[in-house]
Design an enzyme around this catalytic site. Structure first.
Site, PDB file in Angstrom:
ATOM      1  N   THR A   1      -7.084  11.123  -7.737  1.00 56.97           N
ATOM      2  CA  THR A   1      -8.381  11.579  -8.260  1.00 56.97           C
ATOM      3  C   THR A   1      -8.184  11.955  -9.730  1.00 56.97           C
ATOM      4  O   THR A   1      -8.308  11.105 -10.600  1.00 56.97           O
ATOM      5  CB  THR A   1      -8.940  12.752  -7.436  1.00 56.97           C
ATOM      6  OG1 THR A   1      -7.955  13.785  -7.330  1.00 56.97           O
ATOM      7  CG2 THR A   1      -9.351  12.293  -6.044  1.00 56.97           C
TER       8      THR A   1
ATOM      9  N   LYS B   1      -0.664  12.808  -3.513  1.00 58.43           N
ATOM     10  CA  LYS B   1      -1.617  12.975  -4.595  1.00 58.43           C
ATOM     11  C   LYS B   1      -1.869  14.458  -4.753  1.00 58.43           C
ATOM     12  O   LYS B   1      -1.747  15.242  -3.813  1.00 58.43           O
ATOM     13  CB  LYS B   1      -2.907  12.213  -4.348  1.00 58.43           C
ATOM     14  CG  LYS B   1      -3.842  12.727  -3.268  1.00 58.43           C
ATOM     15  CD  LYS B   1      -4.700  13.911  -3.631  1.00 58.43           C
ATOM     16  CE  LYS B   1      -5.505  13.627  -4.895  1.00 58.43           C
ATOM     17  NZ  LYS B   1      -6.207  14.884  -5.345  1.00 58.43           N
TER      18      LYS B   1
ATOM     19  N   THR C   1      -6.306  19.438  -4.687  1.00 60.26           N
ATOM     20  CA  THR C   1      -6.181  19.014  -3.276  1.00 60.26           C
ATOM     21  C   THR C   1      -4.923  18.191  -3.194  1.00 60.26           C
ATOM     22  O   THR C   1      -4.707  17.356  -4.049  1.00 60.26           O
ATOM     23  CB  THR C   1      -7.366  18.159  -2.821  1.00 60.26           C
ATOM     24  OG1 THR C   1      -8.511  18.877  -3.007  1.00 60.26           O
ATOM     25  CG2 THR C   1      -7.177  17.616  -1.442  1.00 60.26           C
TER      26      THR C   1
END
EC number: 2.3.1.35
Length: 408
Positions: A150, A176, A189
């Site tokens: 992201t 990630k 996250t």
């Protein structure tokens, strides 16, 4: 390396019998990781009381199934706090199931992205199809790592192997995460997906992952915010023909290494981050004290900004340890700062006495060390034998810019 394993290429595709690929088109991306044979799985999840629908679904799947074949994950939407979100999570798995010809009960899922926004299922379904078409053409770890990004600045992937007699065991992972990192996942996250070809029971894998997560992912802090979606899975398919009980120590060390490297990559990629902070707390009266104090150091916004500006303001370190709740004597503790890259180090405080004062060689050395990109802060409380290491990053202007514009 000191350990008896070797770093190799391939990430989640390095272990025998695993394939992976992904596809990302602007906002949305999908990653598929699959095993050629049935595998056991262990997972750890966020302890945030506001948690995403795929977290609920994957917990349910882990509880009700004994074997697994695939992990699917999407970027672009967290699927959290949305009407019909559980139906969307199930539909995501169902779509993958129909393409992969794998039962829904053998597929685990995860999501990352904006909270409180309805899933664009038409777009997501197209991304699942594109990821599947890519997987049919080739297995590609780099694409799999890229598709779940992201605000990440770089792909996060690592793999190792070690020998057990004439046989070889491999472990690989992708992750990630850049912002909203302060996991507390019970025994992300942040998403982490790990594969291995070890032969192991579900319970053994669960215990090994919990121990590794406690020492790695649960010691990582970017901004102190705990995500609603933090998830780490480990899939083990037994294709190495090596049983865990033949190499318990070696496997646990290798899994901890994979987990720690992924955690360090995540904090190094903290939104706008330029520097890795490693806080080593030793001499604590208890393990709990060691973790409280080391985490307090990497959570301190004042220290993070000082690191960003290469300002050796050691008082912020002392203050962070002092308010952590750990037992300490301010008249008898050490603070050492060092460069992980060059090995240069100096005392800032020794036995409770300030050494890095104006005009001193210690302060000059500290200023030089603070310019490095990988910095270790060591604090010795001289109260016992317990130790803990936590990981964090600096905090600068770019973090504010990224997060002030995230949904716009």
């Amino acid at each position: 390396m000191a350990e008896n394993f070797r770093i190799i290429d391939g990430g989640v595709t390095a272990p025998k019998g695993f394939i992976a690929n992904g596809h990302k088109d602007r906002k949305y991306g999908v990653t598929i990781i699959a095993s050629e044979v049935d595998a056991v799985c262990a997972g750890v999840f966020t302890t945030n009381k506001v948690f995403a629908h795929p977290v609920s679904l994957s917990k349910e799947t882990l509880k009700n199934s004994d074997t697994f074949r695939a992990i699917i994950a999407n970027s672009g939407n967290a699927n959290c706090f949305t009407k019909g979100g559980m139906d969307d999570a199930r539909a995501f798995v169902k779509k993958a199931s129909s393409l992969l010809n794998i039962p829904e009960s053998q597929i685990l899922s995860a999501s990352t992205g904006v909270i409180g926004r309805k899933m664009a299922m038409d777009i997501l379904n197209r991304e699942v199809e594109k990821a599947y078409e890519s997987l049919k053409l080739e297995s590609n770890n780099e694409n799999a790592a890229k598709a779940i990004m992201t605000t990440d600045a770089f792909k996060k992937t690592v793999a190792v192997e070690f020998n057990v007699g004439e046989k070889v065991v491999k472990i690989g992972g992708i992750a990630k995460g850049a912002g909203m990192i302060a996991p507390n996942m019970l025994h992300a996250t942040m998403l982490g997906f790990i594969t291995t070809d070890i032969e192991i029971s579900k319970e053994e894998l669960k215990n090994s992952l919990q121990n590794a997560a406690d020492e790695s992912f649960n010691n990582a802090v970017v901004d102190g915010d705990m995500s609603t979606n933090d998830t780490v899975f480990v899939l083990a398919n037994g294709k190495s023909n090596v049983n865990y009980r033949e190499c318990i120590e070696e496997f646990d060390k290798a899994l901890l290494y994979i987990s720690t490297e992924l955690a360090k990559m995540i904090v190094s990629d903290g939104e706008g981050a330029k520097k890795l902070i490693e806080a080593v707390l030793k001499g604590a009266a208890t393990k709990e004290d060691a973790k409280k104090a080391s985490m307090s150091i990497v959570r301190s916004l004042l220290l993070k900004t000082a690191i960003h500006g290469a300002d050796p303001n050691w008082g912020r370190i002392a203050a962070a340890v002092g308010y952590s709740g750990a037992e300490m004597d301010m008249n008898n503790f050490d603070i050492i700062i060092s460069s992980i890259t060059s090995g240069k180090e100096t005392y800032l405080v020794k036995c409770g006495e300030q050494l890095a004062d104006e005009g001193t060689a210690e302060l000059k050395m500290a200023q030089e060390i603070m310019k490095d990109s990988k910095i270790r802060i060591t604090v010795d409380l001289k109260k016992g034998e317990f130790k803990n290491t936590s990981f964090g990053c600096d905090l600068g202007y770019e973090y504010v810019r990224i997060n002030s514009e995230y949904t716009t």
